[in-house]
Design a protein around this motif. Structure first.
Motif, PDB file in Angstrom:
ATOM      1  N   THR A  97     -33.906  23.636  -7.306  1.00  0.00           N
ATOM      2  CA  THR A  97     -34.376  22.383  -7.494  1.00  0.00           C
ATOM      3  C   THR A  97     -34.069  22.036  -9.037  1.00  0.00           C
ATOM      4  N   GLY A  98     -34.150  21.181  -8.947  1.00  0.00           N
ATOM      5  CA  GLY A  98     -34.267  20.204  -9.976  1.00  0.00           C
ATOM      6  C   GLY A  98     -35.350  20.248 -11.385  1.00  0.00           C
ATOM      7  N   ASN A  99     -36.272  21.134 -10.648  1.00  0.00           N
ATOM      8  CA  ASN A  99     -37.364  21.086 -11.346  1.00  0.00           C
ATOM      9  C   ASN A  99     -37.130  23.043 -11.430  1.00  0.00           C
ATOM     10  N   GLY A 100     -36.513  23.717 -11.131  1.00  0.00           N
ATOM     11  CA  GLY A 100     -36.729  24.826 -11.176  1.00  0.00           C
ATOM     12  C   GLY A 100     -36.371  25.658 -10.257  1.00  0.00           C
ATOM     13  N   TRP A 101     -36.698  26.802 -10.047  1.00  0.00           N
ATOM     14  CA  TRP A 101     -37.048  27.836  -8.817  1.00  0.00           C
ATOM     15  C   TRP A 101     -38.317  27.793  -8.162  1.00  0.00           C
ATOM     16  N   LYS A 102     -38.314  27.482  -6.793  1.00  0.00           N
ATOM     17  CA  LYS A 102     -38.992  27.797  -5.734  1.00  0.00           C
ATOM     18  C   LYS A 102     -39.228  28.537  -4.473  1.00  0.00           C
ATOM     19  N   LEU A 103     -40.339  29.382  -4.296  1.00  0.00           N
ATOM     20  CA  LEU A 103     -40.744  30.095  -3.018  1.00  0.00           C
ATOM     21  C   LEU A 103     -40.350  28.844  -1.563  1.00  0.00           C
ATOM     22  N   ILE A 104     -39.657  28.875  -0.684  1.00  0.00           N
ATOM     23  CA  ILE A 104     -39.513  28.952   0.194  1.00  0.00           C
ATOM     24  C   ILE A 104     -39.576  29.290   1.597  1.00  0.00           C
ATOM     25  N   SER A 105     -39.514  30.307   1.176  1.00  0.00           N
ATOM     26  CA  SER A 105     -39.486  31.642   2.834  1.00  0.00           C
ATOM     27  C   SER A 105     -40.185  33.471   2.018  1.00  0.00           C
ATOM     28  N   SER A 134     -24.926  30.484  -4.077  1.00  0.00           N
ATOM     29  CA  SER A 134     -25.245  28.565  -4.622  1.00  0.00           C
ATOM     30  C   SER A 134     -26.482  28.767  -5.207  1.00  0.00           C
ATOM     31  N   ASN A 135     -27.257  27.378  -4.902  1.00  0.00           N
ATOM     32  CA  ASN A 135     -28.951  27.904  -5.605  1.00  0.00           C
ATOM     33  C   ASN A 135     -29.798  28.511  -5.037  1.00  0.00           C
ATOM     34  N   THR A 136     -29.227  29.175  -3.436  1.00  0.00           N
ATOM     35  CA  THR A 136     -30.349  30.201  -2.812  1.00  0.00           C
ATOM     36  C   THR A 136     -29.951  31.677  -3.149  1.00  0.00           C
ATOM     37  N   VAL A 137     -31.208  32.277  -3.077  1.00  0.00           N
ATOM     38  CA  VAL A 137     -31.690  34.008  -3.669  1.00  0.00           C
ATOM     39  C   VAL A 137     -32.264  34.226  -2.595  1.00  0.00           C
TER      40      VAL A 137
END
Length: 179
Positions: free
Chosen positions: A143-151, A110-113
């Motif tokens: 996200t709606g603002n592009g890719w974010k590093l979460i971990s 989905s929206n996770t890589v």
């Protein structure tokens, strides 16, 4: 002998299958193209983050780290976004640092890589070269603002020391009584 109606049925069936095949190929190409674009973006953003570590520039880290991100280092410490960015500093002038990405591996859902790679850390300290491989696993979320590093997790790749040959003349010189 075929009637024109039967010929038209065969031709229209072939045309339909050809159009269906073209639609599938186009859709599949767009899906792969989007996936490759996302992967290329993640590699580009990750390289920006690595360059920031090498130069002490926190701009990319502030931009791409999600506010609730957690970062685990090889010493077992877990840091928040603010704690991690605060620790990034400009290396002293006698140290030259460069990090490059190798062996990229992606798992998407989905929206996770999940992006797994080696960060090849090249250090030059007073002219002495050292290469260190860091095994890295990053989780990115779109996200709606592009890719974010979460971990992110970084572990040094273990190296077996090079076996040194011992020169007996040196051993004999060093052997003795010392006061």
């Amino acid at each position: 002998m075929c009637t024109s109606k039967a010929k038209w049925s065969v031709v229209s069936g072939k045309v339909f299958h050809l159009l269906l095949l073209l639609f599938f190929l186009t859709f599949n190409y767009q899906a792969n193209s989007q996936s490759n674009t996302d992967k290329d973006s993640i590699i580009l953003y990750t390289q920006e983050l690595l360059d920031g570590i090498a130069t002490g520039d926190t701009t990319a880290w502030a931009k791409f780290l999600e506010d609730s991100c957690i970062i685990t280092s090889e010493d077992g410490s877990v840091k928040s976004k603010q704690q991690f960015i605060h620790k990034i500093g400009v290396p002293p002038g006698y140290i030259k640092v460069k990090e490059t990405i190798s062996n990229p591996l992606f798992r998407t859902n989905s929206n996770t890589v999940v992006f797994i790679y080696n960060a090849n850390l090249s250090l030059n300290v007073y002219g002495q070269e050292r290469l260190n491989e860091i095994c890295q696993t990053d989780t990115w979320f779109k996200t709606g603002n592009g890719w974010k590093l979460i971990s992110s997790e970084a572990l040094d790749k273990l190296e077996i020391p090079v076996i040194q040959k011992i020169n007996l003349n040196i051993i004999n010189i060093l052997t003795g009584e010392y006061k």
